[in-house]
Design a protein around this motif. Structure first.
Motif, PDB file in Angstrom:
ATOM      1  N   LYS A 134       0.767  -1.188  -0.008  1.00  0.00           N
ATOM      2  CA  LYS A 134       0.224   0.041  -0.020  1.00  0.00           C
ATOM      3  C   LYS A 134       0.911   1.080   0.034  1.00  0.00           C
ATOM      4  O   LYS A 134       1.801   1.375   0.586  1.00  0.00           O
ATOM      5  N   VAL A 135       0.572   2.115  -0.980  1.00  0.00           N
ATOM      6  CA  VAL A 135       1.170   3.464  -0.922  1.00  0.00           C
ATOM      7  C   VAL A 135       0.528   4.667  -0.728  1.00  0.00           C
ATOM      8  O   VAL A 135      -0.584   4.679  -1.127  1.00  0.00           O
ATOM      9  N   TYR A 136       1.037   5.759   0.345  1.00  0.00           N
ATOM     10  CA  TYR A 136       0.172   6.640   0.785  1.00  0.00           C
ATOM     11  C   TYR A 136       0.702   7.867   0.361  1.00  0.00           C
ATOM     12  O   TYR A 136       2.012   8.182   0.313  1.00  0.00           O
ATOM     13  N   ASN A 137       0.016   8.826   0.156  1.00  0.00           N
ATOM     14  CA  ASN A 137       0.197  10.402  -0.067  1.00  0.00           C
ATOM     15  C   ASN A 137      -0.378  11.070   1.032  1.00  0.00           C
ATOM     16  O   ASN A 137      -1.471  11.179   1.297  1.00  0.00           O
ATOM     17  N   LYS A 138       0.668  11.330   2.010  1.00  0.00           N
ATOM     18  CA  LYS A 138       0.233  12.232   3.313  1.00  0.00           C
ATOM     19  C   LYS A 138      -0.085  13.609   3.104  1.00  0.00           C
ATOM     20  O   LYS A 138      -0.431  14.269   4.088  1.00  0.00           O
ATOM     21  N   SER A 139       0.221  14.189   1.912  1.00  0.00           N
ATOM     22  CA  SER A 139       0.207  15.453   1.768  1.00  0.00           C
ATOM     23  C   SER A 139      -1.144  16.047   1.515  1.00  0.00           C
ATOM     24  O   SER A 139      -2.039  15.077   1.309  1.00  0.00           O
ATOM     25  N   LYS A 140      -1.446  17.243   1.432  1.00  0.00           N
ATOM     26  CA  LYS A 140      -2.470  18.081   1.045  1.00  0.00           C
ATOM     27  C   LYS A 140      -2.893  18.171  -0.449  1.00  0.00           C
ATOM     28  O   LYS A 140      -3.874  18.877  -0.799  1.00  0.00           O
ATOM     29  N   ASP A 141      -1.637  17.586  -1.358  1.00  0.00           N
ATOM     30  CA  ASP A 141      -1.885  18.092  -2.801  1.00  0.00           C
ATOM     31  C   ASP A 141      -2.012  16.681  -3.534  1.00  0.00           C
ATOM     32  O   ASP A 141      -1.491  15.674  -3.009  1.00  0.00           O
ATOM     33  N   ASP A 142      -2.750  16.763  -4.419  1.00  0.00           N
ATOM     34  CA  ASP A 142      -3.023  15.622  -5.287  1.00  0.00           C
ATOM     35  C   ASP A 142      -1.620  15.641  -6.168  1.00  0.00           C
ATOM     36  O   ASP A 142      -1.131  16.552  -6.604  1.00  0.00           O
ATOM     37  N   ILE A 143      -1.022  14.359  -6.267  1.00  0.00           N
ATOM     38  CA  ILE A 143       0.331  14.274  -7.012  1.00  0.00           C
ATOM     39  C   ILE A 143       0.120  13.231  -7.961  1.00  0.00           C
ATOM     40  O   ILE A 143      -0.768  12.615  -8.224  1.00  0.00           O
ATOM     41  N   SER A 144       1.027  13.466  -9.038  1.00  0.00           N
ATOM     42  CA  SER A 144       1.364  12.715 -10.095  1.00  0.00           C
ATOM     43  C   SER A 144       2.969  12.046  -9.862  1.00  0.00           C
ATOM     44  O   SER A 144       3.723  12.810  -9.719  1.00  0.00           O
ATOM     45  N   ILE A 145       3.016  10.668  -9.898  1.00  0.00           N
ATOM     46  CA  ILE A 145       4.027  10.085  -9.820  1.00  0.00           C
ATOM     47  C   ILE A 145       4.559   9.656 -11.101  1.00  0.00           C
ATOM     48  O   ILE A 145       3.738   8.895 -11.829  1.00  0.00           O
ATOM     49  N   PRO A 146       5.593  10.196 -11.649  1.00  0.00           N
ATOM     50  CA  PRO A 146       6.080  10.039 -13.142  1.00  0.00           C
ATOM     51  C   PRO A 146       6.257   8.723 -13.794  1.00  0.00           C
ATOM     52  O   PRO A 146       5.697   8.474 -14.678  1.00  0.00           O
ATOM     53  N   ILE A 147       6.689   7.951 -12.824  1.00  0.00           N
ATOM     54  CA  ILE A 147       6.824   6.594 -12.973  1.00  0.00           C
ATOM     55  C   ILE A 147       6.806   5.642 -11.809  1.00  0.00           C
ATOM     56  O   ILE A 147       7.375   5.966 -10.762  1.00  0.00           O
ATOM     57  N   ILE A 148       6.099   4.480 -11.985  1.00  0.00           N
ATOM     58  CA  ILE A 148       6.378   3.423 -10.975  1.00  0.00           C
ATOM     59  C   ILE A 148       6.835   2.326 -11.862  1.00  0.00           C
ATOM     60  O   ILE A 148       6.109   1.906 -12.984  1.00  0.00           O
ATOM     61  N   GLN A 149       7.792   1.717 -11.557  1.00  0.00           N
ATOM     62  CA  GLN A 149       8.608   0.545 -12.456  1.00  0.00           C
ATOM     63  C   GLN A 149       9.202  -0.448 -11.328  1.00  0.00           C
ATOM     64  O   GLN A 149       9.772  -0.121 -10.554  1.00  0.00           O
ATOM     65  N   LEU A 150       9.572  -1.590 -12.201  1.00  0.00           N
ATOM     66  CA  LEU A 150      10.392  -2.477 -11.375  1.00  0.00           C
ATOM     67  C   LEU A 150      11.808  -2.190 -12.015  1.00  0.00           C
ATOM     68  O   LEU A 150      12.166  -1.952 -13.091  1.00  0.00           O
ATOM     69  N   LYS A 151      12.802  -2.399 -11.073  1.00  0.00           N
ATOM     70  CA  LYS A 151      14.306  -1.973 -11.506  1.00  0.00           C
ATOM     71  C   LYS A 151      14.875  -2.521 -12.512  1.00  0.00           C
ATOM     72  O   LYS A 151      15.379  -2.241 -13.457  1.00  0.00           O
ATOM     73  N   LYS A 152      14.576  -3.848 -12.708  1.00  0.00           N
ATOM     74  CA  LYS A 152      14.933  -4.817 -13.799  1.00  0.00           C
ATOM     75  C   LYS A 152      13.995  -4.800 -14.889  1.00  0.00           C
ATOM     76  O   LYS A 152      14.265  -5.411 -16.010  1.00  0.00           O
ATOM     77  N   GLY A 153      13.260  -3.784 -14.904  1.00  0.00           N
ATOM     78  CA  GLY A 153      12.415  -3.481 -16.155  1.00  0.00           C
ATOM     79  C   GLY A 153      11.693  -4.631 -16.838  1.00  0.00           C
ATOM     80  O   GLY A 153      10.978  -5.313 -16.000  1.00  0.00           O
ATOM     81  N   LEU A 154      11.544  -4.615 -18.013  1.00  0.00           N
ATOM     82  CA  LEU A 154      10.710  -5.528 -18.713  1.00  0.00           C
ATOM     83  C   LEU A 154      11.467  -7.203 -18.649  1.00  0.00           C
ATOM     84  O   LEU A 154      10.687  -8.041 -18.896  1.00  0.00           O
ATOM     85  N   ASN A 155      12.526  -7.260 -18.199  1.00  0.00           N
ATOM     86  CA  ASN A 155      13.367  -8.574 -17.823  1.00  0.00           C
ATOM     87  C   ASN A 155      13.004  -9.013 -16.591  1.00  0.00           C
ATOM     88  O   ASN A 155      13.478 -10.144 -16.061  1.00  0.00           O
ATOM     89  N   SER A 156      12.235  -8.118 -15.762  1.00  0.00           N
ATOM     90  CA  SER A 156      12.040  -8.595 -14.297  1.00  0.00           C
ATOM     91  C   SER A 156      11.048  -9.906 -14.292  1.00  0.00           C
ATOM     92  O   SER A 156      10.145 -10.042 -15.129  1.00  0.00           O
TER      93      SER A 156
END
Length: 497
Positions: A56-78
């Motif tokens: 579970k990922v939490y945004n504790k701030s008062k702003d709506d945010i955009s996370i530019p990227i969520i990815q696996l470090k090994k990318g498509l090879n993971s």
């Protein structure tokens, strides 16, 4: 009229506002919070998919945010794959511009399917990280999975796409017969069986001390006519049961550790012969040991059977000599000896704490509806220095047919049978032919019934109540028994406070 126009435009404004799907967001500043900093996916066999795990990922701030990227470090090879708030992204590996509202959270679900060659050769761990953003705002959550190598045994696939079959009780089931070089199971690697592994006629299957066998759903072992099974486990020194032979399901996650009915049974055909079972731990089957052979005496020693959906031991007109057996949590009966036979059990704990009211710890009968003939003589059913207990009102059941012999005797046993009855079969205090020195309805006070730890201490009603004439010198764990011995499979000991 003017009022109607004003009302119309006001309504249109509200409608358009409510349909808006975009939000004014700010870029993530690297202050995300997580339900855990490492996700440990339980041990899996190579190339078998894991269960699904949650982050579970939490945004504790008062702003709506955009996370530019969520990815696996090994990318498509993971070898891991994810869903993020129900989205699959790029093959479950990369997600771009993920919106997370103020004071809100999102769910990430993670799975893996990996080969042993993907793991670190020194510790067999396969690892990766989930990366949130990049550069100065980079945050990471580690992923860790233990990959276990195994020997896989399974039915062949026929040219028409169907699976190989073997016949069990006149029914074709998915299965195969083991080759000569597959009849010895060692402790070098665990084994994973799909379908029923058949032991061919006139062959013997051996299980060496420390061997581990995992069964997929609807799988098991079938010992055919004139074939034999030899389980040669030995005493272990730790709770890891390093020298026991262990039979269980193929899901290694802790969630599955005590779920009944994950696999089928160990089936012994009518005509199979010369079986020895020593230091076996079997759990989570439908029927643990299913005997249908009157030909030879089966020897069972130092064996534990737990969490079977129907029976721990089911014997039809069989011959069993059992010592130091512990059984618990079975949907119908921990031990059910039906359609006659000959049985002797000494220093055994037949308990049944299944959550219900119609199960038994021990069931005996000399009949079987639909069989030809319907009755067979029960020539012996002896229980010496045993515990027969559980959560139901009555844990001992007799089903007698007058057309065949029904010989049974309980000597120095702790027995639960709480109902008052005038039935002559259950006169535990006055029927000296069938019952001697019975301790009735006293709690054995097991160490931890929910964890299948049926050990007792000096406060148990079973402490030092055994008859020296029936003593087995060591208990199920190899501990020397004292005189007079305790009842059941376990010699008493002091437990940590």
């Amino acid at each position: 009229m003017r009022q109607y126009f004003i009302l119309f435009f006001f309504s249109l404004f509200i409608a358009l506002s409510s349909c808006r799907t975009d939000f004014d967001t700010v870029a993530s500043s690297g202050d995300l919070k997580f339900s855990r900093d490492t996700v440990y996916l339980d041990t899996v066999f190579k190339n078998i998919g894991s269960s699904t795990y949650q982050l579970k990922v939490y945004n504790k701030s008062k702003d709506d945010i955009s996370i530019p990227i969520i990815q696996l470090k090994k990318g498509l090879n993971s070898k891991y794959r994810m869903t993020v708030d129900g989205m699959s992204g790029n093959n479950g590996k990369i997600f771009n511009n993920v919106t997370l509202l103020a004071k809100d959270s999102l769910y990430i679900f993670i799975e893996t399917t990996a080969d042993i060659t993907d793991a670190d050769p020194t510790d067999f761990l396969y690892t990766d990280e989930i990366q949130f953003d990049s550069g100065a705002n980079l945050q990471e959550v580690a992923l860790v999975t233990l990959i276990q190598d195994a020997v896989f045994l399974f039915p062949k696939q026929n040219p028409d796409g169907s699976k190989e079959k073997i016949k069990i009780d006149d029914k074709d089931v998915d299965g195969f017969y083991l080759e000569d070089n597959e009849l010895t199971f060692t402790n070098q690697k665990p084994y994973v069986i799909y379908g029923y592994a058949g032991v061919p006629q006139n062959k013997t299957i051996h299980f060496e001390a420390g061997s581990r066998v995992h069964f997929h759903a609807n799988s098991g072992i079938y010992v055919d006519n004139n074939a034999s099974l030899q389980i040669n486990g030995s005493k272990s020194n730790t709770e890891k049961l390093e020298n026991e032979v262990v039979f269980e399901g193929d899901r290694l996650e802790s969630l599955y550790s005590n779920i009944p009915g994950q696999w089928g049974s160990i089936l012994f055909a009518d005509g199979s012969t010369n079986h020895t079972i020593t230091n076996l731990t079997l759990k989570n089957a439908t029927i643990g040991l299913d005997f249908k052979s009157p030909n030879n005496i089966v020897q069972i020693k130092n064996t534990q059977l737990y969490n079977c959906a129907q029976y721990g031991i089911l014997a039809q007109n069989a011959q069993i000599n059992g010592e130091n057996i512990a059984v618990n949590y079975c949907g119908l009966a921990s031990l059910s000896c039906v359609y006659g036979g000959s049985y002797s059990f000494t220093h055994c704990t037949f308990n049944n704490n299944w959550s219900g009211s119609s199960q038994f710890a021990v069931n005996l009968s000399n009949n079987l509806v639909g069989a030809t003939p319907e009755t067979n003589p029960l020539t012996q059913a002896a229980f010496n220095n045993c515990i027969i207990y559980g959560s139901a009102t009555n844990e001992f059941n007799l089903s007698k047919n007058a057309n065949a012999a029904f010989v049974y005797q309980l000597n120095n046993c702790l027995l639960k049978f709480s109902s008052s009855t005038t039935n002559p079969d259950y006169q535990f205090k006055t029927d000296a032919v069938h019952y001697n020195n019975i301790i009735l309805n006293e709690n054995p006070k097991y160490y931890n019934i929910n964890q299948n730890k049926l050990n007792i201490d000096k406060n148990s009603a079973a402490f030092a109540k055994g008859n020296q004439a029936y003593i087995i010198s060591t208990d199920i764990l190899g501990i020397t028994r004292t005189s007079p011995p305790d009842l059941g499979a376990y010699q008493s000991k002091d437990f940590p406070k």
